[in-house]
Design an enzyme around this catalytic site. Sequence first.
Site, PDB file in Angstrom:
ATOM      1  N   ASN A 181      16.202   5.848  26.406  1.00  0.00           N
ATOM      2  CA  ASN A 181      16.356   6.339  25.039  1.00  0.00           C
ATOM      3  C   ASN A 181      14.990   6.738  24.488  1.00  0.00           C
ATOM      4  OD1 ASN A 181      19.154   6.054  24.624  1.00  0.00           O
ATOM      5  ND2 ASN A 181      18.973   3.918  24.019  1.00  0.00           N
TER       6      ASN A 181
ATOM      7  N   HIS B 228      26.921   9.133  23.642  1.00  0.00           N
ATOM      8  CA  HIS B 228      25.979  10.215  24.005  1.00  0.00           C
ATOM      9  C   HIS B 228      26.719  11.507  24.360  1.00  0.00           C
ATOM     10  CE1 HIS B 228      22.299   7.631  24.364  1.00  0.00           C
ATOM     11  NE2 HIS B 228      23.198   6.711  24.609  1.00  0.00           N
TER      12      HIS B 228
HETATM   13  C1  HEM Z   1      25.658   7.068  28.325  1.00  0.00           C
HETATM   14  C2  HEM Z   1      27.462   2.613  28.789  1.00  0.00           C
HETATM   15  C3  HEM Z   1      23.306   0.735  27.127  1.00  0.00           C
HETATM   16  C4  HEM Z   1      21.307   5.118  27.416  1.00  0.00           C
HETATM   17  C5  HEM Z   1      26.513   6.017  28.562  1.00  0.00           C
HETATM   18  C6  HEM Z   1      27.854   6.142  29.043  1.00  0.00           C
HETATM   19  C7  HEM Z   1      28.350   4.908  29.197  1.00  0.00           C
HETATM   20  C8  HEM Z   1      27.334   3.975  28.773  1.00  0.00           C
HETATM   21  C9  HEM Z   1      29.727   4.513  29.707  1.00  0.00           C
HETATM   22  C10 HEM Z   1      28.560   7.458  29.344  1.00  0.00           C
HETATM   23  C11 HEM Z   1      28.219   7.874  30.750  1.00  0.00           C
HETATM   24  C12 HEM Z   1      28.882   9.164  31.159  1.00  0.00           C
HETATM   25  O1  HEM Z   1      30.045   9.372  30.810  1.00  0.00           O
HETATM   26  O2  HEM Z   1      28.221   9.961  31.863  1.00  0.00           O
HETATM   27  C13 HEM Z   1      26.491   1.714  28.399  1.00  0.00           C
HETATM   28  C14 HEM Z   1      26.626   0.281  28.439  1.00  0.00           C
HETATM   29  C15 HEM Z   1      25.467  -0.260  27.944  1.00  0.00           C
HETATM   30  C16 HEM Z   1      24.593   0.858  27.618  1.00  0.00           C
HETATM   31  C17 HEM Z   1      27.862  -0.468  28.936  1.00  0.00           C
HETATM   32  C18 HEM Z   1      25.063  -1.691  27.762  1.00  0.00           C
HETATM   33  C19 HEM Z   1      25.670  -2.698  28.387  1.00  0.00           C
HETATM   34  C20 HEM Z   1      22.386   1.736  27.115  1.00  0.00           C
HETATM   35  C21 HEM Z   1      20.956   1.575  26.944  1.00  0.00           C
HETATM   36  C22 HEM Z   1      20.401   2.806  27.034  1.00  0.00           C
HETATM   37  C23 HEM Z   1      21.475   3.758  27.263  1.00  0.00           C
HETATM   38  C24 HEM Z   1      20.251   0.226  26.738  1.00  0.00           C
HETATM   39  C25 HEM Z   1      18.958   3.219  26.958  1.00  0.00           C
HETATM   40  C26 HEM Z   1      17.962   2.412  27.178  1.00  0.00           C
HETATM   41  C27 HEM Z   1      22.322   6.005  27.674  1.00  0.00           C
HETATM   42  C28 HEM Z   1      22.114   7.437  27.776  1.00  0.00           C
HETATM   43  C29 HEM Z   1      23.363   7.996  28.029  1.00  0.00           C
HETATM   44  C30 HEM Z   1      24.317   6.902  28.076  1.00  0.00           C
HETATM   45  C31 HEM Z   1      20.789   8.169  27.638  1.00  0.00           C
HETATM   46  C32 HEM Z   1      23.674   9.474  28.205  1.00  0.00           C
HETATM   47  C33 HEM Z   1      23.399   9.880  29.639  1.00  0.00           C
HETATM   48  C34 HEM Z   1      23.617  11.366  29.800  1.00  0.00           C
HETATM   49  O3  HEM Z   1      22.852  12.134  29.178  1.00  0.00           O
HETATM   50  O4  HEM Z   1      24.537  11.742  30.513  1.00  0.00           O
HETATM   51  N1  HEM Z   1      26.215   4.677  28.364  1.00  0.00           N
HETATM   52  N2  HEM Z   1      25.254   2.031  27.903  1.00  0.00           N
HETATM   53  N3  HEM Z   1      22.662   3.077  27.295  1.00  0.00           N
HETATM   54  N4  HEM Z   1      23.646   5.722  27.847  1.00  0.00           N
HETATM   55 FE1  HEM Z   1      24.429   3.899  27.879  1.00  0.00          FE
END
Ligand code: HEM
Length: 494
Positions: free
Chosen positions: A128, A55
Amino acid sequence: MADRTIIRTTAGAPWVSNQDSKTAGPRGPLLLENYQLLEKLAHQNRERIPERTVHAKGSGAFGTFTVTHDITRFSRASIFSEVGKTTDMLARFSTVAGERGAADAERDVRGFALKFYTDEGNWDLVGNNTPVFFVRDPMKFPDFIHTQKRHPRTNRRSATAMWDFWSLSPESLHQVAILFSDRGLPQGYRFMNGYGSHTFSLWNAQGERFWVKFHFKTQQGHRFWTNDEANAVIGQDRESAQADLYEAIEGGDFPRWTVFIQVMEEAEAERVSFNPFDVTKVWPHAEYPLQEVGVMELNRNAVNYFAEIEQASFSPSNIVPGIGFSPDRLLQGRLFAYADAHRYRVGTHYESLPVNRPQIAVKNYHMDGPMRFDAPEPGDGEYYEPNSFGGPVEESAAMEPPLRINGDAGYYEHRTDGDDFAQPRALFRLFDAAQRERFFNNIAGAMTGVPAEIMERQFALFRQADPEWEAGVRQAVTRIMTGLSSSAPTTQGD
Ligand code: HEM
Ligand code: NDP
């Protein structure tokens, strides 16, 4: 001309020259003592923080959440305490796979991350634009993401890796279906729904727990690009979604989403025919109708993108009393991943930054470290606990009701937990003929160059969902291979 402020070094001294470096003679070499040059170059070297590992490309804006319907029977959270109550919030939308400079109009899931600055602390809903996800166990998440990122040798995205992983992970089929449907390429962030995706919990003042799903339905309507349209857009403007959101808000055309929940009583989770904590499944609307809660409006652009959007740090672990987690194992994995990412990406005290800071005073016993630029309170005698000097104390009234858990510790097979095909089938059968045609072409275009045995494995999954799905994709692949279709691939690489 009005008096102008003079430039100063970060230590406050007047900056004597900002156009000419100090040299030994008019044509001589630089002098190391020209500290202002050194400071300027050193600062430039530090203008970037690591981009989000996923993202990375996104846009954000501030706004409000307003309660329109009473849900205090489900939750004691102060954000829902009365109809008409308004809470400040921040939204950040994103694509998943591309780097920070990626084009917006790419086929990808969109992030829908929200931070509500409630008067009991920040509540982050990091969802999402899809109600489900590709995998249901966090152990599979890093591998999945590797297939979406660049191949280590070619440094290009790899369609082979994507379809290899998906075809070996049948639980991904539901999300794959959404990704290659019209909703996989929205025209902008205003034209899509948001979903909390996971099952969360709400708990009320009587200590009763309810399982819930959060839905944010766009009031702007759904709008999508076809692959060909998107390729033309990218040729003109790589920031199409950023421009659309920013310009709409600047022009006073504030985007809005109606907020709903689906609700399941706590005990019911043990009786339903499917696993209600499986993020690859939705809760059918017919059985769990949407109940309206409020409206979200975005009405203020950030003044500084880096400070307020790039440094914004959203984490599913940020909940407030009245809102809780669930046993969803993917959600549980995420509770670790985000704050850990923020400490690395932004810094130890990232939650002190204005965009991340709660709107209420925060006192705790965390102490020093990088970015501790404020003087922490308590700072006098009471910098440890327990203490005799009136330091802050715990609040047991904020404790959520106990949750009964049972089971023997073990590595339980999640891959056979439930039917991976019924819900993708239901979605496929919602598509009309034109939607199906685009769907088949989108999938076929993305399979270009994938080895036959991997394609066959994926075709078998399509067949299990619906034989017409398999047949439609096969025909579209044949059309592309025989040059009868101009459908552009949506992913690059081998
Ligand atoms: C961003 C991990 C599943 C939605 C991120 C980031 C990490 C991460 C490390 C970066 C965070 C940052 O640097 O600020 C994971 C892991 C998941 C997972 C380990 C599953 C085990 C999901 C799911 C969704 C999701 C299921 C939605 C339902 C998002 C969104 C961002 C993000 C929207 C961006 C947040 C922002 O705008 O700063 N994810 N994620 N992720 N993830 Fe996940
Ligand atoms: P319903 O007919 O009640 O709901 C269908 C849902 O599908 C609506 O929410 C609609 O969203 C959404 N939808 C329409 N086209 C697409 C698309 N191309 N991509 C994603 N979503 C789309 O049936 P069910 O609740 O029984 O669900 C049937 C299927 O619909 C599910 O298997 C799932 O794939 C999908 N779906 C279900 C949701 C749920 O929470 N139950 C949520 C979203 C999708 P809208 O109303 O905004 O047009």
